[in-house]
Design an enzyme around this catalytic site. Structure first.
Site, PDB file in Angstrom:
ATOM      1  CE1 TYR A  90       3.902  -6.640   3.606  1.00 39.89           C
ATOM      2  CE2 TYR A  90       3.243  -8.943   3.626  1.00 39.89           C
ATOM      3  CZ  TYR A  90       3.290  -7.705   2.998  1.00 39.89           C
ATOM      4  OH  TYR A  90       2.743  -7.557   1.754  1.00 39.89           O
ATOM      5  CG  ASP A 104      -1.940  -1.104   1.200  1.00 40.51           C
ATOM      6  OD1 ASP A 104      -2.348  -1.493   0.097  1.00 40.51           O
ATOM      7  OD2 ASP A 104      -2.337  -1.568   2.286  1.00 40.51           O
TER       8      ASP A 104
END
Length: 370
Positions: free
Chosen positions: A172, A93
């Site tokens: 992540y 994003d």
């Protein structure tokens, strides 16, 4: 009948194209073989509206993918996005960074048309036909990419390779300070780690994502590992899984922060994973996007030695060391700002106490309190 040429009417040789005309015409890609590769890239996401290109006419939206293809075309490695079999591993994003993003595509090789380009065991620096070396994709791209986007390494892959569907797992990391900006108190890290451990397994994560019912029907995802670890003066949350939903990691971190602040127990994770018990997602703000990093993308079909040559490796090390030093200096400046504000606060409080006739030594009391 055709007119005969006059004796002095000699046909002039074809005019050579100027460098500008040649550049405009582009490289004749048919003269070269193509190679299917996996390309590792890193980027700082703060300046970009996400990784993936956004087809919004007239919006002027800049993305990492836009910068990548501008570099690929400028170096004549591809003709177009549509013709190179492009695939991406993750769609990060706006504001999110990456250290291990992977894309798959076909690029121009140094091998001339009809020459072998080498199989899957081919390495950067290996010799091609005629003693030529393969193109240095990493250095070529880094010379024209912006400083906040870097090519890291490449490996040959089969034509069927998809950076998205061939990916076995993604990792992540979310970085955060030791103290909460909301309370000023230290996070309860053991409680956060206990909550993170409850995420491991095959679960329905619909209460930990932004719902996209038009494109996603299955909200089950497999998490292989999740933990909170120390790094420098702060911590990071690391999660390793097969795939992730939209805003899933940032939603998970938001709940972990609630646990770390003592507002929720670690068992809140169990309650949110039980969709029968919690059929509707509670209202909570997801964590900020800037500390989130796509740390790694792993592939069962690729050997782990996807490394650049020593020269670009040295360059990359120098580049990241420079960025690290700049960040250290910036952090020191911000600490100095806080200390200066603290000194102003001491002076203001002492002045007020002197005006009120309070004879206590505020500096001594402050130091004694820690």
């Amino acid at each position: 009948m055709e007119e005969a040429l006059a004796p002095d009417a000699v046909a002039s040789p074809p005019r050579k194209k100027s460098k500008k005309e040649k550049k405009k015409a582009g490289m004749d890609m048919s003269r070269y073989e193509q190679r299917c590769i996996a390309l590792w890239i890193s980027y700082e996401g703060g300046a970009y509206s996400g990784f993936a290109e956004q087809n919004i006419p007239g919006a002027g939206v800049d993305t990492v993918e836009r910068q990548l293809f501008a570099a690929l075309k400028k170096t004549c490695l591809v003709e177009s996005r549509e013709s190179c079999g492009y695939s991406r591993c993750g769609r990060t994003d706006k504001g999110v960074s990456a250290l291990g993003q992977v894309v798959g595509l076909r690029v121009r090789s140094a091998a001339r048309a009809g020459e072998p380009v080498g199989g899957l065991d081919f390495h950067a620096g290996d010799a091609l036909a005629g003693g030529r070396r393969e193109l240095d994709y990493v250095n070529m791209l880094n010379r024209v990419l912006p400083d906040d986007v870097r090519a890291l390494a490449w490996r040959p892959v089969v034509p069927e390779f998809s950076a998205r569907f061939s990916c076995a797992s993604r990792t992540y990391r979310y970085f955060f300070p030791a103290t909460s900006p909301n309370t000023g108190a230290a996070y309860d890290v053991p409680a956060m780690a206990a909550a993170a451990a409850r995420l491991v397994g095959d679960h329905d994560f619909r209460n930990f994502c932004k719902m996209d019912v038009l494109h996603v029907k299955n909200f089950r995802r497999v998490v292989y590992a999740a933990d909170v670890r120390k790094t420098g003066d702060g911590f990071f949350f690391e999660i390793h899984g097969q795939a992730f939903l939209w805003h899933m990691v940032r939603s998970l971190v938001a709940v972990l922060f609630l646990v770390g602040e003592g507002l929720e127990p670690p068992a809140v994770v169990d309650a949110l994973l039980d969709v029968a018990r919690t059929p509707r997602k509670p209202q909570y703000l997801i964590a900020d996007e800037r500390p989130l990093v796509l740390h790694d993308c792993a592939f069962d079909t690729l050997s782990p030695d996807a490394a650049p040559l020593p020269e670009p490796l040295d360059y990359l090390a120098t580049h990241f060391e420079g960025a690290y030093r700049a960040a250290v200096v910036e952090a020191a400046k911000r600490r100095n700002d806080l200390e200066r504000l603290d000194a102003f606060a001491f002076a203001a409080i002492e002045e007020k106490r002197a005006t009120d006739g309070d004879q206590r030594d505020f500096h001594t009391e402050k130091r004694a309190a820690g």
